[in-house]
Write a protein that holds these residues in place. Sequence first.
Motif, PDB file in Angstrom:
ATOM      1  N   MET A   4      38.935  36.557  -5.824  1.00 53.39           N
ATOM      2  CA  MET A   4      37.437  36.599  -6.636  1.00 53.39           C
ATOM      3  C   MET A   4      36.242  35.839  -6.013  1.00 53.39           C
ATOM      4  SD  MET A   4      38.483  38.609  -9.069  1.00 53.39           S
ATOM      5  CE  MET A   4      37.404  38.513 -10.347  1.00 53.39           C
ATOM      6  N   GLU A   5      36.807  34.510  -5.281  1.00 54.87           N
ATOM      7  CA  GLU A   5      35.419  33.748  -4.762  1.00 54.87           C
ATOM      8  C   GLU A   5      34.869  34.974  -3.745  1.00 54.87           C
ATOM      9  OE1 GLU A   5      36.815  30.034  -3.531  1.00 54.87           O
ATOM     10  OE2 GLU A   5      36.607  29.121  -5.236  1.00 54.87           O
ATOM     11  N   ASP A  51      41.372  24.349 -13.755  1.00 52.60           N
ATOM     12  CA  ASP A  51      41.071  24.350 -12.331  1.00 52.60           C
ATOM     13  C   ASP A  51      42.480  24.572 -11.635  1.00 52.60           C
ATOM     14  OD1 ASP A  51      41.238  22.922  -9.678  1.00 52.60           O
ATOM     15  OD2 ASP A  51      39.073  22.497 -10.354  1.00 52.60           O
ATOM     16  N   ILE A  52      42.704  25.769 -10.831  1.00 49.16           N
ATOM     17  CA  ILE A  52      43.912  26.139 -10.188  1.00 49.16           C
ATOM     18  C   ILE A  52      44.265  25.219  -9.201  1.00 49.16           C
ATOM     19  CG2 ILE A  52      45.119  28.058  -9.049  1.00 49.16           C
ATOM     20  CD1 ILE A  52      43.205  29.736 -10.868  1.00 49.16           C
ATOM     21  N   THR A  64      31.738  39.732 -10.853  1.00 51.96           N
ATOM     22  CA  THR A  64      33.068  39.870 -11.619  1.00 51.96           C
ATOM     23  C   THR A  64      33.274  39.676 -12.969  1.00 51.96           C
ATOM     24  OG1 THR A  64      33.485  37.447 -10.739  1.00 51.96           O
ATOM     25  CG2 THR A  64      33.967  39.292  -8.927  1.00 51.96           C
ATOM     26  N   ASN A 110      46.730  25.369 -19.070  1.00 51.95           N
ATOM     27  CA  ASN A 110      45.311  25.430 -18.988  1.00 51.95           C
ATOM     28  C   ASN A 110      44.897  25.628 -20.549  1.00 51.95           C
ATOM     29  OD1 ASN A 110      45.352  28.016 -20.134  1.00 51.95           O
ATOM     30  ND2 ASN A 110      45.484  29.100 -18.153  1.00 51.95           N
ATOM     31  N   GLN A 120      48.061  32.760  -8.426  1.00 51.68           N
ATOM     32  CA  GLN A 120      46.752  32.171  -8.947  1.00 51.68           C
ATOM     33  C   GLN A 120      45.894  31.564  -7.908  1.00 51.68           C
ATOM     34  OE1 GLN A 120      46.019  31.599 -12.396  1.00 51.68           O
ATOM     35  NE2 GLN A 120      48.033  32.532 -13.276  1.00 51.68           N
ATOM     36  N   LEU A 121      46.221  31.045  -7.065  1.00 55.87           N
ATOM     37  CA  LEU A 121      45.284  30.507  -5.747  1.00 55.87           C
ATOM     38  C   LEU A 121      44.977  31.717  -5.230  1.00 55.87           C
ATOM     39  CD1 LEU A 121      47.490  27.345  -4.638  1.00 55.87           C
ATOM     40  CD2 LEU A 121      45.085  27.509  -5.578  1.00 55.87           C
ATOM     41  N   SER A 122      45.781  32.819  -4.810  1.00 55.10           N
ATOM     42  CA  SER A 122      45.334  33.751  -3.970  1.00 55.10           C
ATOM     43  C   SER A 122      44.213  34.701  -4.729  1.00 55.10           C
ATOM     44  CB  SER A 122      46.464  34.746  -3.811  1.00 55.10           C
ATOM     45  OG  SER A 122      47.187  34.288  -2.569  1.00 55.10           O
ATOM     46  N   MET A 123      44.687  34.687  -6.088  1.00 54.16           N
ATOM     47  CA  MET A 123      43.582  35.432  -6.860  1.00 54.16           C
ATOM     48  C   MET A 123      42.289  34.839  -7.161  1.00 54.16           C
ATOM     49  SD  MET A 123      42.596  38.186  -8.491  1.00 54.16           S
ATOM     50  CE  MET A 123      44.236  38.988  -9.004  1.00 54.16           C
ATOM     51  N   ARG A 124      42.311  33.483  -7.078  1.00 58.82           N
ATOM     52  CA  ARG A 124      40.892  32.830  -7.039  1.00 58.82           C
ATOM     53  C   ARG A 124      40.003  32.803  -5.834  1.00 58.82           C
ATOM     54  NH1 ARG A 124      39.369  27.888  -5.030  1.00 58.82           N
ATOM     55  NH2 ARG A 124      37.763  26.692  -6.332  1.00 58.82           N
ATOM     56  N   THR A 125      40.846  32.979  -4.707  1.00 56.12           N
ATOM     57  CA  THR A 125      40.211  33.124  -3.311  1.00 56.12           C
ATOM     58  C   THR A 125      39.545  34.610  -3.311  1.00 56.12           C
ATOM     59  OG1 THR A 125      41.701  31.595  -2.235  1.00 56.12           O
ATOM     60  CG2 THR A 125      40.566  33.059  -0.712  1.00 56.12           C
TER      61      THR A 125
END
Length: 149
Positions: free
Chosen positions: A112-113, A75-76, A122, A91, A105-110
């Motif tokens: 992808m969401e 969980d990022i 995705t 992880n 990592q947080l930017s990539m998660r956002t």
Amino acid sequence: MQILVDGDACPTVCKEILYRLADKRQLMVTLVANTLLRVPGSRFIRAVQVPAGADAADAHIVRMVTPGDLVITADIPLASLVLDQQGYALNPRGDFFTVDNIAQQLSMRTFMETLRSGGVDTGGPPPYGNSDRQNFANQLDRHLARLAR
């Protein structure tokens, strides 16, 4: 130092590595989850069940973590909070979250969401395999060796 585990999504093989490690190194390993987890009988291993809720386990882990603790999570956002507490976040595939990579990592998660909410398929992560297990075990051993110095 203690090891805290985001237990709901942690692969069984990682938990088994952690169980062996707990007894071998006499380190406290605590699994936190919304569901009841069965853990081996050991004074170094415990499971904590938290109430149902999207981030209840994460919030409990954040309350428990102290500087130098290791948290096992994919969980990022949780990893980011752990780093804010001067903890370490690893992880289950053996990759450390660090102050140098967490923003990306947080930017990539956002990102992808955003794609998923727009209907883009995705895919998902590749299946957890032997190389992931080996990488996790190796990184865990390296981390503990560094701390022992």
